[in-house]
Design an enzyme around this catalytic site. Structure first.
Site, PDB file in Angstrom:
ATOM      1  N   LEU A  93      81.455  -5.464 -12.729  1.00 40.04           N
ATOM      2  CA  LEU A  93      81.900  -6.803 -13.150  1.00 40.04           C
ATOM      3  C   LEU A  93      80.687  -7.703 -13.409  1.00 40.04           C
ATOM      4  CD1 LEU A  93      84.754  -7.075 -10.512  1.00 40.04           C
ATOM      5  CD2 LEU A  93      85.057  -6.752 -12.989  1.00 40.04           C
ATOM      6  N   GLY A 132      93.779   6.828  -6.864  1.00 39.51           N
ATOM      7  CA  GLY A 132      94.686   5.821  -6.313  1.00 39.51           C
ATOM      8  C   GLY A 132      95.025   6.000  -4.844  1.00 39.51           C
ATOM      9  N   GLU A 175      76.581 -10.589  -6.928  1.00 37.88           N
ATOM     10  CA  GLU A 175      76.052 -10.300  -8.270  1.00 37.88           C
ATOM     11  C   GLU A 175      75.250  -9.012  -8.316  1.00 37.88           C
ATOM     12  OE1 GLU A 175      75.935 -13.255  -6.788  1.00 37.88           O
ATOM     13  OE2 GLU A 175      77.141 -14.515  -8.113  1.00 37.88           O
ATOM     14  N   HIS A 219      82.952   1.359  -1.102  1.00 33.64           N
ATOM     15  CA  HIS A 219      81.899   2.193  -1.701  1.00 33.64           C
ATOM     16  C   HIS A 219      81.670   3.409  -0.808  1.00 33.64           C
ATOM     17  CE1 HIS A 219      78.321   3.272  -3.908  1.00 33.64           C
ATOM     18  NE2 HIS A 219      77.742   3.497  -2.733  1.00 33.64           N
ATOM     19  N   ASP A 261      76.656  -3.218  -5.120  1.00 30.99           N
ATOM     20  CA  ASP A 261      76.820  -2.632  -3.786  1.00 30.99           C
ATOM     21  C   ASP A 261      75.917  -3.276  -2.725  1.00 30.99           C
ATOM     22  OD1 ASP A 261      78.662  -0.848  -4.929  1.00 30.99           O
ATOM     23  OD2 ASP A 261      77.103   0.625  -5.390  1.00 30.99           O
TER      24      ASP A 261
END
Ligand code: GAR
Length: 180
Positions: free
Chosen positions: A91, A14, A140, A107, A143
């Site tokens: 996702l 976090g 889609e 990333h 990365d």
């Protein structure tokens, strides 16, 4: 100022969530954090709770059902921008297309180098003398969306924990700046 409603998705410690939270306390920051989504019990979940954010822990569901619940929550909170911050679940293309150009990811590599998992380990075993991180739009393909911000720094030690700590110090500065 009319502020964008943000959601952070997290699965880890976090530190980026905290950085976005701190940045959002500044009246000049153009976003306000509305909801934190976690897919597992993790320090980021506890942090979000302790900061009194609307926080959802949605675990043990396949991605389709996870996304159905998440989508409803995001609509309820009128979310404009999703910020993946150490969110370790991929996702679906359907979800990404519903939120087209409204999902950012951070990333830990200088994309397009080292997409995917275990980037720090890959950097160390490759012998690369530079490492870094990238904020990009999620599309889609893993990365590979448009790069919005990046930094690089010299790798001076082979210590994995040190490398991770070091990269996060820069990430915690970069991510709020890119969101701005
Ligand atoms: C960050 O280093 C982020 O770049 C990485 O997870 C860490 C989360 O740290 N993201 C990925 O690996 C996504 N593939 P945090 O929980 O302290 O923000």
């Amino acid at each position: 100022m009319n502020k964008a409603n943000l959601s952070v998705f997290a699965s880890g410690k976090g530190s980026n969530l905290l950085a976005i939270h701190k940045a959002s306390l500044d009246s000049d920051f153009p976003g306000q954090l509305k909801i934190v989504i976690c897919n597992k019990f993790c320090p980021a979940f506890e942090l979000a709770k302790s900061l009194n954010y609307e926080t959802k822990l949605i675990s043990n569901l396949d991605i389709k059902n996870f996304e159905i619940i998440v989508h409803k929550e995001l609509i309820k909170q009128k979310v404009d921008l999703i910020c993946l911050a150490g969110f370790l679940r991929v996702l679906s293309p359907e979800f990404v297309s519903k939120w087209n150009n409204k999902i950012l990811n951070i990333h830990p590599s200088i994309l397009p180098l080292f997409p995917g998992l275990k980037t720090h380990e890959k950097i160390l075993s490759s012998g690369s003398k530079i490492h870094g991180s990238t904020v990009h739009i999620v599309n889609e393909k893993l990365d590979s969306g448009k790069i919005l911000g990046q930094f690089a720094f010299a790798v001076k030690s082979n210590n994995l924990d040190l490398l991770i700590d070091n990269i996060k110090k820069y990430e915690n500065l970069l991510y709020p700046e890119v969101i701005k």
